[in-house]
Design a protein around this motif. Structure first.
Motif, PDB file in Angstrom:
ATOM      1  N   ILE A 123     -72.652 -12.461 -50.007  1.00  0.00           N
ATOM      2  CA  ILE A 123     -72.208 -11.106 -49.663  1.00  0.00           C
ATOM      3  C   ILE A 123     -70.723 -11.097 -49.331  1.00  0.00           C
ATOM      4  O   ILE A 123     -69.990 -10.197 -49.746  1.00  0.00           O
ATOM      5  N   ASN A 124     -70.297 -12.116 -48.576  1.00  0.00           N
ATOM      6  CA  ASN A 124     -68.881 -12.207 -48.205  1.00  0.00           C
ATOM      7  C   ASN A 124     -68.375 -13.615 -48.529  1.00  0.00           C
ATOM      8  O   ASN A 124     -68.499 -14.534 -47.715  1.00  0.00           O
ATOM      9  N   PRO A 125     -67.803 -13.800 -49.717  1.00  0.00           N
ATOM     10  CA  PRO A 125     -67.422 -15.137 -50.183  1.00  0.00           C
ATOM     11  C   PRO A 125     -66.333 -15.819 -49.364  1.00  0.00           C
ATOM     12  O   PRO A 125     -66.105 -17.026 -49.552  1.00  0.00           O
ATOM     13  N   ILE A 126     -65.644 -15.102 -48.475  1.00  0.00           N
ATOM     14  CA  ILE A 126     -64.626 -15.804 -47.677  1.00  0.00           C
ATOM     15  C   ILE A 126     -65.264 -16.688 -46.613  1.00  0.00           C
ATOM     16  O   ILE A 126     -64.616 -17.580 -46.067  1.00  0.00           O
ATOM     17  N   LEU A 127     -66.556 -16.482 -46.283  1.00  0.00           N
ATOM     18  CA  LEU A 127     -67.222 -17.275 -45.258  1.00  0.00           C
ATOM     19  C   LEU A 127     -67.523 -18.683 -45.767  1.00  0.00           C
ATOM     20  O   LEU A 127     -67.874 -18.885 -46.926  1.00  0.00           O
ATOM     21  N   ASN A 128     -67.394 -19.666 -44.861  1.00  0.00           N
ATOM     22  CA  ASN A 128     -67.772 -21.040 -45.167  1.00  0.00           C
ATOM     23  C   ASN A 128     -69.248 -21.220 -44.840  1.00  0.00           C
ATOM     24  O   ASN A 128     -69.663 -21.014 -43.698  1.00  0.00           O
ATOM     25  N   VAL A 129     -70.033 -21.620 -45.814  1.00  0.00           N
ATOM     26  CA  VAL A 129     -71.471 -21.726 -45.617  1.00  0.00           C
ATOM     27  C   VAL A 129     -71.818 -22.750 -44.550  1.00  0.00           C
ATOM     28  O   VAL A 129     -72.820 -22.613 -43.832  1.00  0.00           O
ATOM     29  N   ASP A 130     -71.008 -23.789 -44.375  1.00  0.00           N
ATOM     30  CA  ASP A 130     -71.278 -24.802 -43.367  1.00  0.00           C
ATOM     31  C   ASP A 130     -71.064 -24.285 -41.951  1.00  0.00           C
ATOM     32  O   ASP A 130     -71.570 -24.865 -40.990  1.00  0.00           O
ATOM     33  N   TYR A 131     -70.305 -23.196 -41.821  1.00  0.00           N
ATOM     34  CA  TYR A 131     -70.057 -22.603 -40.498  1.00  0.00           C
ATOM     35  C   TYR A 131     -71.211 -21.720 -40.061  1.00  0.00           C
ATOM     36  O   TYR A 131     -71.522 -21.621 -38.875  1.00  0.00           O
ATOM     37  N   VAL A 132     -71.862 -21.075 -41.013  1.00  0.00           N
ATOM     38  CA  VAL A 132     -72.877 -20.063 -40.710  1.00  0.00           C
ATOM     39  C   VAL A 132     -74.244 -20.711 -40.558  1.00  0.00           C
ATOM     40  O   VAL A 132     -74.730 -21.401 -41.452  1.00  0.00           O
ATOM     41  N   ALA A 240     -66.332  -9.421 -41.494  1.00  0.00           N
ATOM     42  CA  ALA A 240     -67.091 -10.515 -40.894  1.00  0.00           C
ATOM     43  C   ALA A 240     -66.766 -10.584 -39.411  1.00  0.00           C
ATOM     44  O   ALA A 240     -65.604 -10.430 -39.016  1.00  0.00           O
ATOM     45  N   ALA A 241     -67.807 -10.795 -38.589  1.00  0.00           N
ATOM     46  CA  ALA A 241     -67.604 -10.860 -37.142  1.00  0.00           C
ATOM     47  C   ALA A 241     -68.537 -11.900 -36.549  1.00  0.00           C
ATOM     48  O   ALA A 241     -69.641 -12.122 -37.037  1.00  0.00           O
ATOM     49  N   ASP A 242     -68.085 -12.524 -35.479  1.00  0.00           N
ATOM     50  CA  ASP A 242     -68.866 -13.537 -34.790  1.00  0.00           C
ATOM     51  C   ASP A 242     -69.751 -12.886 -33.731  1.00  0.00           C
ATOM     52  O   ASP A 242     -69.315 -11.975 -33.017  1.00  0.00           O
ATOM     53  N   VAL A 243     -71.004 -13.336 -33.623  1.00  0.00           N
ATOM     54  CA  VAL A 243     -71.939 -12.720 -32.672  1.00  0.00           C
ATOM     55  C   VAL A 243     -71.514 -12.938 -31.224  1.00  0.00           C
ATOM     56  O   VAL A 243     -71.958 -12.218 -30.330  1.00  0.00           O
ATOM     57  N   ASN A 244     -70.657 -13.927 -30.972  1.00  0.00           N
ATOM     58  CA  ASN A 244     -70.159 -14.181 -29.621  1.00  0.00           C
ATOM     59  C   ASN A 244     -68.791 -13.555 -29.371  1.00  0.00           C
ATOM     60  O   ASN A 244     -68.121 -13.880 -28.383  1.00  0.00           O
ATOM     61  N   ASP A 245     -68.371 -12.669 -30.278  1.00  0.00           N
ATOM     62  CA  ASP A 245     -67.073 -12.008 -30.150  1.00  0.00           C
ATOM     63  C   ASP A 245     -65.921 -13.006 -30.067  1.00  0.00           C
ATOM     64  O   ASP A 245     -64.975 -12.823 -29.284  1.00  0.00           O
ATOM     65  N   GLU A 246     -65.988 -14.048 -30.894  1.00  0.00           N
ATOM     66  CA  GLU A 246     -64.889 -15.007 -30.970  1.00  0.00           C
ATOM     67  C   GLU A 246     -63.787 -14.513 -31.906  1.00  0.00           C
ATOM     68  O   GLU A 246     -62.628 -14.868 -31.752  1.00  0.00           O
ATOM     69  N   ILE A 285     -60.937 -18.805 -37.208  1.00  0.00           N
ATOM     70  CA  ILE A 285     -61.047 -18.142 -38.507  1.00  0.00           C
ATOM     71  C   ILE A 285     -60.909 -19.143 -39.650  1.00  0.00           C
ATOM     72  O   ILE A 285     -61.607 -19.049 -40.669  1.00  0.00           O
ATOM     73  N   ASN A 286     -60.042 -20.130 -39.492  1.00  0.00           N
ATOM     74  CA  ASN A 286     -59.900 -21.146 -40.536  1.00  0.00           C
ATOM     75  C   ASN A 286     -61.139 -22.033 -40.639  1.00  0.00           C
ATOM     76  O   ASN A 286     -61.458 -22.550 -41.710  1.00  0.00           O
ATOM     77  N   ASP A 287     -61.852 -22.208 -39.517  1.00  0.00           N
ATOM     78  CA  ASP A 287     -63.128 -22.931 -39.574  1.00  0.00           C
ATOM     79  C   ASP A 287     -64.212 -22.086 -40.240  1.00  0.00           C
ATOM     80  O   ASP A 287     -65.034 -22.598 -41.002  1.00  0.00           O
ATOM     81  N   ALA A 288     -64.214 -20.796 -39.926  1.00  0.00           N
ATOM     82  CA  ALA A 288     -65.302 -19.915 -40.368  1.00  0.00           C
ATOM     83  C   ALA A 288     -65.120 -19.411 -41.787  1.00  0.00           C
ATOM     84  O   ALA A 288     -66.107 -19.045 -42.449  1.00  0.00           O
ATOM     85  N   THR A 289     -63.898 -19.385 -42.273  1.00  0.00           N
ATOM     86  CA  THR A 289     -63.612 -18.774 -43.577  1.00  0.00           C
ATOM     87  C   THR A 289     -62.720 -19.675 -44.422  1.00  0.00           C
ATOM     88  O   THR A 289     -62.213 -20.701 -43.968  1.00  0.00           O
ATOM     89  N   GLY A 290     -62.500 -19.233 -45.636  1.00  0.00           N
ATOM     90  CA  GLY A 290     -61.590 -19.934 -46.532  1.00  0.00           C
ATOM     91  C   GLY A 290     -60.218 -19.297 -46.601  1.00  0.00           C
ATOM     92  O   GLY A 290     -59.482 -19.512 -47.566  1.00  0.00           O
ATOM     93  N   LEU A 291     -59.858 -18.526 -45.585  1.00  0.00           N
ATOM     94  CA  LEU A 291     -58.573 -17.827 -45.620  1.00  0.00           C
ATOM     95  C   LEU A 291     -57.390 -18.777 -45.502  1.00  0.00           C
ATOM     96  O   LEU A 291     -56.284 -18.461 -45.966  1.00  0.00           O
ATOM     97  N   ASP A 292     -57.589 -19.924 -44.840  1.00  0.00           N
ATOM     98  CA  ASP A 292     -56.514 -20.911 -44.677  1.00  0.00           C
ATOM     99  C   ASP A 292     -55.230 -20.239 -44.170  1.00  0.00           C
ATOM    100  O   ASP A 292     -54.168 -20.312 -44.797  1.00  0.00           O
TER     101      ASP A 292
END
Length: 383
Positions: A123-132, A240-246, A285-292
């Motif tokens: 659904i959102n390709p910027i997310l890193n699957v290993d993070y989720v 995309a948003a983190d459930v812990n409001d990070e 964000i760099n851990d959670a996504t591929g935005l670098d």
């Protein structure tokens, strides 16, 4: 002397929406302390319509606002909503939070769905699957054109009411059922009813009127913009948003609007972004996504104003006659504006909570300022 039926203090989205609704049947004036409307919180919003965001009262007001936002009145050029979508993500150990969110939200937001990490990254390709580790998808989340929404209300109100800019209230006196207000420029205004929609300054305005403050908490929120990888277009991608409001990340043309979702208490003022919070958010964000993310294009900050229990304050003051609170919208004031303004007008008319909001579980006592009143126990002591 400028005389009206109602004076609304504050020209942000809360003030103009309430004034618009009240102005349909009354003479209404807005007093705005800045030279332009929406200078502070409203003008700095991240501009989203998220029905899964906030507690039960917020969700009732948000879902109750969708119909108006999709088909606003004739003073609006168009609907301020456009497609967005939202993926809430959780890391390992927080899977239960996704389950709780789903259980709490599916009643009012039936389109919400739990998705696997693999589905979330589809659904959102910027997310890193290993993070989720777990995810919740809100397909009906929308982006809000805040300027279009505010201007639609302001345009409609100016056809029926009066705006006084650079009119910071410095004194208020009530006599014979009538308020007389004075601003910093020496102008005077009269009305039997004052609506306090002054954002971070609501407790200051309350004190001027002799009312007890509600303990408003102005919390700074930092925003920054980063380029998309390779300048790629982000159209069609969800937020995309983190459930812990990070953090949260929202697509915006060839860039992304990002935030550390910080909440730092400060005095009512013109806030500045926090560089340390931005650095922390970039790491996450760099851990959670591929935005670098390597550099930031721009930054700003706004105040999100919460009551102590993080529930809006809407209703008559218990102790001060003719003083009505419309405060503590937190970070939800844009998306709840239509329903909240309708609630203000209905309560002032003595008609109680509108039926559609009541059906969503909203009660007048849950948003009333009376919940902050000093109570007296049976022993006669204050508590």
């Amino acid at each position: 002397m400028n005389s009206y039926d109602v004076i609304v203090i504050g020209g942000g989205i809360a003030g103009v929406a309430a004034a618009y609704e009240l102005g349909k049947t009354r003479s209404v004036a807005i007093l705005e302390m800045e030279s332009t409307l929406a200078f502070h919180t409203t003008g700095r919003s991240a501009a989203t319509f998220l029905e899964t965001y906030g507690g039960p009262e917020i969700r009732a007001l948000t879902t109750g606002s969708r119909a108006f936002l999709e088909n606003p009145s004739e003073t609006f050029d168009r609907s301020p909503l456009s497609p967005l979508g939202l993926v809430w993500v959780a890391t390992e150990g927080d899977e239960a939070k996704v389950d709780r969110m789903y259980a709490e939200m599916r009643g009012l937001v039936p389109s919400v769905q739990i998705v696997s990490p693999e589905q979330a990254t589809e659904i959102n390709p910027i997310l890193n699957v290993d993070y989720v580790s777990a995810a919740l998808y809100e397909p009906e989340a929308r982006e809000i054109d805040v300027h279009a929404l505010h201007q639609g209300y302001a345009r409609g109100f100016k056809g029926i009411g009066v705006v006084h800019a650079a009119a910071r209230v410095v004194a208020a006196h009530r006599e014979n059922g009538m308020w007389t207000l004075a601003d910093s420029g020496g102008q005077r205004y009269r009305a039997p009813l004052v609506v306090n929609a002054a954002g971070a300054w609501v407790d200051v305005v309350a004190a001027i009127h002799g009312a007890r403050g509600i303990g408003i908490r102005p919390l700074r929120r930092t925003i920054f913009m980063v380029p998309s990888p390779g300048g790629s277009r982000t159209a069609g991608l969800p937020m995309a948003a983190d459930v812990n409001d990070e953090f949260y990340v929202k697509p915006d043309g060839e860039q992304y609007l990002c935030s550390p979702a910080d909440e730092v208490l400060q005095q009512p003022s013109d806030p500045r972004p926090d560089e340390l919070e931005i650095a922390r958010a970039i790491d996450v964000i760099n851990d959670a996504t591929g935005l670098d993310v390597r550099h930031v294009r721009s930054t700003w900050a706004g105040l999100r104003n919460f009551a102590p229990d993080r529930v809006p304050v809407i209703g008559y003051d218990r102790e001060v006659e003719g003083f009505f609170w419309f405060a503590g919208q937190g970070g939800y004031g844009i998306q709840t504006a239509p329903a909240a303004a309708s609630l203000v007008a209905s309560l002032i008319d003595g008609e109680g909570v509108p039926a559609d909001l009541e059906a969503r579980g909203l009660r007048s006592d849950s948003v009333s300022p009376e919940r902050f009143s000093v109570q007296v126990s049976s022993a006669g002591t204050r508590r």
